[in-house]
Write a protein that holds these residues in place. Sequence first.
Motif, PDB file in Angstrom:
ATOM      1  N   VAL A 129      45.448  84.699  68.036  1.00  0.00           N
ATOM      2  CA  VAL A 129      45.231  86.106  67.696  1.00  0.00           C
ATOM      3  C   VAL A 129      43.743  86.395  67.822  1.00  0.00           C
ATOM      4  O   VAL A 129      42.925  85.703  67.220  1.00  0.00           O
ATOM      5  N   LEU A 166      44.403  94.014  68.204  1.00  0.00           N
ATOM      6  CA  LEU A 166      44.556  92.573  68.373  1.00  0.00           C
ATOM      7  C   LEU A 166      45.353  92.241  69.624  1.00  0.00           C
ATOM      8  O   LEU A 166      46.344  92.907  69.925  1.00  0.00           O
ATOM      9  N   VAL A 188      47.662  89.278  71.026  1.00  0.00           N
ATOM     10  CA  VAL A 188      48.436  88.194  70.440  1.00  0.00           C
ATOM     11  C   VAL A 188      49.067  87.357  71.543  1.00  0.00           C
ATOM     12  O   VAL A 188      49.715  87.885  72.448  1.00  0.00           O
ATOM     13  N   LEU A 224      57.088  88.683  66.087  1.00  0.00           N
ATOM     14  CA  LEU A 224      55.964  89.453  65.563  1.00  0.00           C
ATOM     15  C   LEU A 224      56.526  90.607  64.734  1.00  0.00           C
ATOM     16  O   LEU A 224      57.327  91.400  65.231  1.00  0.00           O
ATOM     17  N   LYS A 273      50.908  93.731  62.662  1.00  0.00           N
ATOM     18  CA  LYS A 273      49.535  93.302  62.927  1.00  0.00           C
ATOM     19  C   LYS A 273      48.563  94.382  62.521  1.00  0.00           C
ATOM     20  O   LYS A 273      48.887  95.560  62.498  1.00  0.00           O
ATOM     21  N   ALA A 332      47.866  88.855  62.490  1.00  0.00           N
ATOM     22  CA  ALA A 332      49.218  89.244  62.888  1.00  0.00           C
ATOM     23  C   ALA A 332      50.214  88.429  62.074  1.00  0.00           C
ATOM     24  O   ALA A 332      49.945  87.281  61.715  1.00  0.00           O
ATOM     25  N   LYS A 387      51.063  84.562  58.472  1.00  0.00           N
ATOM     26  CA  LYS A 387      50.006  85.458  58.921  1.00  0.00           C
ATOM     27  C   LYS A 387      48.954  84.598  59.604  1.00  0.00           C
ATOM     28  O   LYS A 387      48.451  83.641  59.013  1.00  0.00           O
ATOM     29  N   TYR A 442      45.289  84.607  61.420  1.00  0.00           N
ATOM     30  CA  TYR A 442      44.088  85.431  61.309  1.00  0.00           C
ATOM     31  C   TYR A 442      43.178  85.299  62.521  1.00  0.00           C
ATOM     32  O   TYR A 442      43.096  84.250  63.147  1.00  0.00           O
TER      33      TYR A 442
END
Length: 198
Positions: A9, A18, A20, A28, A31, A36, A47, A49
Amino acid sequence: MEDLKKISVQKNNDGTELDVFNPTPYKLIGKGLQGAVFKVSDDRCVKVYVDEKYCTMERNALEAGQNSNIVPHMFEVGPNYIVMEYINGESLRDYLEKYTTFPYSMTKRILSLFHQMEKVGYKRIDANLRHIYVVNGGLKVIDHVNSLSINRTAPIKFLKGLRKRRLMGSFLEQVKELDYERYSKWKKALREHYGIEY
């Protein structure tokens, strides 16, 4: 969970969104700018980061709230990810769609939620409507990256969300009746810092 390390991410070139990369089967589900979230099972999500500092900030906030019933339970923490409880409920944003005035019973629950956030030691006593979930007659809050770092004693994001839905007036009238001291503090903050008159 070794496959979590495969998820990448990062912020896009202008830093507004973001990007991903997810070669795993995990779906997913959300986000923001700091990370995300992926669903890993019926009762767990992860999650991931952008930056390890955000992971540390949220881990610290979640650890502070683990003895309360208002934050997700944590299962595993890595350098840039947290596996936590998947909150299976309706966001307050969606819940309020059917109302033209703020439900009185929910006002009591919101006041209790903010009181519990204070008891946990959070500095940011606020949340977006989409980050508050209605579950089993209670409320849970997600996205705690800034809960220990941003000092906000009036729930400005929360109130702005209600204002957009024309529910702020009925909510504040109920707060005035139930907790006049808190009502006065919020009204003053809205006027002085955000130019919102109520």
